[in-house]
Design a protein around this motif. Structure first.
Motif, PDB file in Angstrom:
ATOM      1  N   GLY A  40       0.798  -1.217   0.000  1.00 15.63           N
ATOM      2  CA  GLY A  40       0.000   0.000   0.000  1.00 15.63           C
ATOM      3  C   GLY A  40       0.833   1.269   0.000  1.00 15.63           C
ATOM      4  O   GLY A  40       0.293   2.376   0.031  1.00 15.63           O
ATOM      5  N   GLY A  42       2.615   2.569  -2.378  1.00 16.59           N
ATOM      6  CA  GLY A  42       2.536   3.334  -3.631  1.00 16.59           C
ATOM      7  C   GLY A  42       3.516   2.856  -4.684  1.00 16.59           C
ATOM      8  O   GLY A  42       3.696   3.519  -5.706  1.00 16.59           O
ATOM      9  N   LYS A  43       4.127   1.687  -4.456  1.00 21.73           N
ATOM     10  CA  LYS A  43       5.118   1.160  -5.417  1.00 21.73           C
ATOM     11  C   LYS A  43       4.472   0.852  -6.771  1.00 21.73           C
ATOM     12  O   LYS A  43       4.978   1.270  -7.818  1.00 21.73           O
ATOM     13  N   SER A  44       3.369   0.135  -6.745  1.00 30.19           N
ATOM     14  CA  SER A  44       2.707  -0.225  -8.013  1.00 30.19           C
ATOM     15  C   SER A  44       2.147   1.010  -8.706  1.00 30.19           C
ATOM     16  O   SER A  44       2.134   1.079  -9.942  1.00 30.19           O
ATOM     17  N   THR A  45       1.696   1.965  -7.933  1.00 32.14           N
ATOM     18  CA  THR A  45       1.209   3.223  -8.518  1.00 32.14           C
ATOM     19  C   THR A  45       2.350   3.919  -9.255  1.00 32.14           C
ATOM     20  O   THR A  45       2.184   4.368 -10.397  1.00 32.14           O
TER      21      THR A  45
HETATM   22  P1  ADP Z   1       2.061  -0.980  -3.286  1.00 34.71           P
HETATM   23  O1  ADP Z   1       2.360  -1.406  -4.686  1.00 34.71           O
HETATM   24  O2  ADP Z   1       3.214  -0.297  -2.616  1.00 34.71           O
HETATM   25  O3  ADP Z   1       1.508  -2.100  -2.443  1.00 34.71           O
HETATM   26  P2  ADP Z   1      -0.072   0.533  -4.509  1.00 34.71           P
HETATM   27  O4  ADP Z   1       0.570   1.547  -5.366  1.00 34.71           O
HETATM   28  O5  ADP Z   1      -0.659  -0.678  -5.125  1.00 34.71           O
HETATM   29  O6  ADP Z   1       0.931   0.144  -3.339  1.00 34.71           O
HETATM   30  O7  ADP Z   1      -1.254   1.240  -3.698  1.00 34.71           O
HETATM   31  C1  ADP Z   1      -1.053   2.442  -2.943  1.00 34.71           C
HETATM   32  C2  ADP Z   1      -2.365   2.833  -2.274  1.00 34.71           C
HETATM   33  O8  ADP Z   1      -3.297   3.252  -3.272  1.00 34.71           O
HETATM   34  C3  ADP Z   1      -3.027   1.704  -1.518  1.00 34.71           C
HETATM   35  O9  ADP Z   1      -3.579   2.235  -0.325  1.00 34.71           O
HETATM   36  C4  ADP Z   1      -4.112   1.228  -2.458  1.00 34.71           C
HETATM   37  O10 ADP Z   1      -5.196   0.690  -1.748  1.00 34.71           O
HETATM   38  C5  ADP Z   1      -4.506   2.505  -3.167  1.00 34.71           C
HETATM   39  N1  ADP Z   1      -5.011   2.241  -4.524  1.00 34.71           N
HETATM   40  C6  ADP Z   1      -4.399   1.546  -5.498  1.00 34.71           C
HETATM   41  N2  ADP Z   1      -5.126   1.538  -6.626  1.00 34.71           N
HETATM   42  C7  ADP Z   1      -6.241   2.281  -6.356  1.00 34.71           C
HETATM   43  C8  ADP Z   1      -7.398   2.663  -7.110  1.00 34.71           C
HETATM   44  N3  ADP Z   1      -7.543   2.285  -8.371  1.00 34.71           N
HETATM   45  N4  ADP Z   1      -8.319   3.415  -6.478  1.00 34.71           N
HETATM   46  C9  ADP Z   1      -8.166   3.804  -5.204  1.00 34.71           C
HETATM   47  N5  ADP Z   1      -7.110   3.493  -4.430  1.00 34.71           N
HETATM   48  C10 ADP Z   1      -6.159   2.723  -4.997  1.00 34.71           C
END
Ligand code: ADP
Ligand code: ADP
Length: 227
Positions: A40, A42-45
């Motif tokens: 959570g 923000g790595k994947s984001t």
């Molecule tokens: P990581 O890859 O580090 O686990 P993500 O980038 O997947 O983190 O997610 C960062 C945060 O954004 C998390 O709290 C996740 O729930 C939220 N998130 C991810 N995608 C969405 C979306 N499409 N809508 C709302 N919140 C999102």
């Protein structure tokens, strides 16, 4: 010019959640960089924005000096991305997937074949070249995605959790392969990982992301001596 320069990047999802709150990140050419952080963070984001899956709310991303938002096609030439999920055609043959990927970047089949052969051999997939992708094990599919991302000789390779769920022996051989790509082809590599040991083994620099902010951005040696 750096391989990657991220400036004041923010991402607020449509539901109002601020997943990235203004991150700055610079990765030098030839670097091997780890992006760590809890679930959570923000790595994947961040990786989703770099690989043009979606746009940031604000901020900029430059890949070898090319603005990703202004010149996406040009920036993508420099970039190879290995996502976490398999997204190739399950009914295509392994070697054909690589040749098709090269074609997508304008590389003719004649040039693509020896490149495919080299990558398939280095990743232990040469014997599987005529198999359909769906016949491969999970670890093999992951390696196939790495080979595919490298077909056009990207200058920057981004790997999202490349060894998640892979057994330790295979993980070690994937580490060797990544190191080889970094040193022999001079490819800048950025990876996200849950395994601190993986970052420690491979990476010269490390950033820790937490709740959409960069908490630590340092070289591996300083980090280890500060623990
Ligand atoms: P990581 O890859 O580090 O686990 P993500 O980038 O997947 O983190 O997610 C960062 C945060 O954004 C998390 O709290 C996740 O729930 C939220 N998130 C991810 N995608 C969405 C979306 N499409 N809508 C709302 N919140 C999102
Ligand atoms: P477009 O950007 O023209 O819409 P796609 O994003 O659908 O094309 O990409 C076509 C195929 O190439 C997909 O399988 C995609 O995952 C893959 N791909 C695109 N860019 C890269 C890249 N830089 N590295 C690895 N695979 C890529």
């Amino acid at each position: 010019i750096p391989a990657l320069k991220i400036t004041q990047l923010t991402k607020t999802y449509p539901n109002g959640f601020a997943a990235l709150k203004g991150i700055d990140l610079t990765v030098p050419q030839g670097g091997f960089f780890a992006l760590l952080g809890p679930n959570g963070a923000g790595k994947s984001t961040t990786i989703g924005i770099i690989s043009s899956l979606f746009k940031p709310t604000s901020g900029s991303v430059e890949i070898f000096g090319v603005d990703l938002l202004k010149q996406p096609a040009k920036a993508k030439q420099f970039l190879g991305v290995v996502p976490q999920e398999f997204n190739f055609m399950q009914f295509e043959k392994v070697e054909d997937i690589l040749i098709a990927q090269a074609g997508y970047f304008g590389i003719p089949t004649k040039e693509a074949r020896p490149r495919a052969e080299k990558l398939l051999k280095a990743l232990g997939l040469w014997e599987k070249r005529d198999d359909k992708a769906r016949m491969l094990s999970g670890g093999m599919k992951r390696r196939l995605m790495i080979a595919r991302a490298l077909m056009h000789r990207p200058k920057l390779l981004i790997l999202d959790e490349p060894t998640a769920g892979v057994d330790i022996e295979l993980r070690r051989s994937m580490w060797d392969f990544m190191q080889q790509i970094n040193t022999e082809e001079g490819t800048t590599i950025i990876l996200t990982t849950h395994y601190l040991e993986e970052a420690e083994q491979l990476c010269k620099n490390i950033a820790i992301l937490d709740q959409g902010e960069i908490r630590i951005n340092t070289d591996m040696k300083s980090l280890l001596t500060s623990l």
